[in-house]
Design an enzyme around this catalytic site. Structure first.
Site, mmCIF file in Angstrom:
data_model
loop_
_atom_site.group_PDB
_atom_site.id
_atom_site.type_symbol
_atom_site.label_atom_id
_atom_site.label_comp_id
_atom_site.label_asym_id
_atom_site.label_seq_id
_atom_site.Cartn_x
_atom_site.Cartn_y
_atom_site.Cartn_z
ATOM 1 N N PRO A 106 -5.328 -2.607 -5.268
ATOM 2 C CA PRO A 106 -6.662 -2.169 -5.707
ATOM 3 C C PRO A 106 -6.563 -1.231 -6.907
ATOM 4 C CG PRO A 106 -6.354 -1.801 -3.352
ATOM 5 C CD PRO A 106 -5.028 -2.185 -3.906
ATOM 6 N N GLU A 107 -7.367 -1.484 -7.920
ATOM 7 C CA GLU A 107 -7.455 -0.592 -9.067
ATOM 8 C C GLU A 107 -8.801 0.142 -8.993
ATOM 9 O OE1 GLU A 107 -6.388 -2.469 -12.794
ATOM 10 O OE2 GLU A 107 -4.863 -3.699 -11.838
#
Ligand SMILES: [Zn+2]
Length: 275
Positions: free
Chosen positions: A2-3
């Site tokens: 996840p960014e």
């Protein structure tokens, strides 16, 4: 992994369910994730209204009315489910938070690189060891053309490494760094110090626009990411270079998307559009 847009999506999904609710019971099933997981004995976390949740870099901060709170990082494979207490716990559910609403919030993380850390009422979050070395948020005015110019000045490091360094700007991971450089026409291997101011201005704009677009699309679901309750993100439909090595560039219809390796990470770019 996840960014920023994925973490923001999770935050926005959790917030309306949690604010003003209370944790009535907390259980953990492993001793540590990336750092020790010590939640179940912390009385300060129980029966207190949840006041607010916000994001700093890729951390979600949850603060209770009494000043206690949690700092949460999803690591590589962390995800949350909010469900009825009658639903059974799943494999890799490492922590569960029972809520006075009657629901239970469960944290699942097969690879256990995530973090859930407690902070106490006297904690100054700005000086917290997880936050103290972080650069500006990309979607605020602190991250400006002027700032990026200063970051890049005289730098021999490739521009992609510079924008992925948390000290320079937080939350720009591999996917969005690749896409921002494509949108601004900059070759990711170019030294930061060799890029003109006008092109850095374009890059600043592109980083902000791409992150905003990705948040609107609910993030990018490739590999392990999903938002609350397994919800997918649809930004992968808008990816132009990331994961597209060997494809013909859909902007210029001439370049073949290349994959290069920079400090162990894949970089994707169009050799025609990105100079
Ligand atoms: Zn191209």
């Amino acid at each position: 992994m996840p960014e920023l847009p994925e973490v923001e999506t999770v935050l926005q999904a959790l917030r309306p369910h949690l604010v003003n609710d209370k944790f009535t019971e907390i259980n953990t099933y492993v001793n540590k994730l990336r750092s020790p997981l010590i939640l179940s004995d912390v009385q300060g976390l129980l029966n207190q209204p949840i006041e607010n949740l916000w994001r700093r870099a890729k951390y979600i901060v949850l603060k209770l009315k009494n000043g206690y709170g949690l700092i949460i990082h999803l690591g590589m494979t962390g995800s949350w489910r909010l469900e009825s207490m009658s639903v059974d716990r799943q494999k890799h559910d490492h922590a569960e938070f029972y809520l006075s609403s009657g629901l239970v919030l469960r944290y699942n993380d097969p690879r256990r690189f995530g973090q859930i850390v407690v902070f106490e009422p006297d904690c100054d979050l700005i000086k917290h060891k997880l936050f103290v070395n972080l650069g500006p948020e990309p979607l605020t005015d602190d991250f400006s053309n002027l700032w990026l110019k200063r970051v890049c000045k005289n730098k021999k490091k490739p521009i992609k490494s510079l924008i992925m360094d948390n000290k320079n700007v937080v939350g720009v991971g591999n996917i969005y760094a690749s896409e921002s450089l494509f949108r601004s026409g900059i070759n990711p291997l170019l030294a930061g110090g060799a890029i003109s101011n006008i092109r850095l201005k374009r890059l600043t704009r592109a980083i902000k626009d791409i992150l905003r677009d990705a948040i609107k699309a609910g993030g990018t679901t490739i590999k392990d990411y999903s938002s609350l309750n397994g919800e997918e993100g649809y930004f992968y439909r808008e990816l132009m270079v990331y994961g597209k090595a060997g494809d013909t560039c859909s902007k210029c219809n001439r370049g073949i998307i290349r994959q290069a390796y920079q400090s162990g990470r894949s970089t994707f770019y169009c050799p025609v559009c990105q100079r």
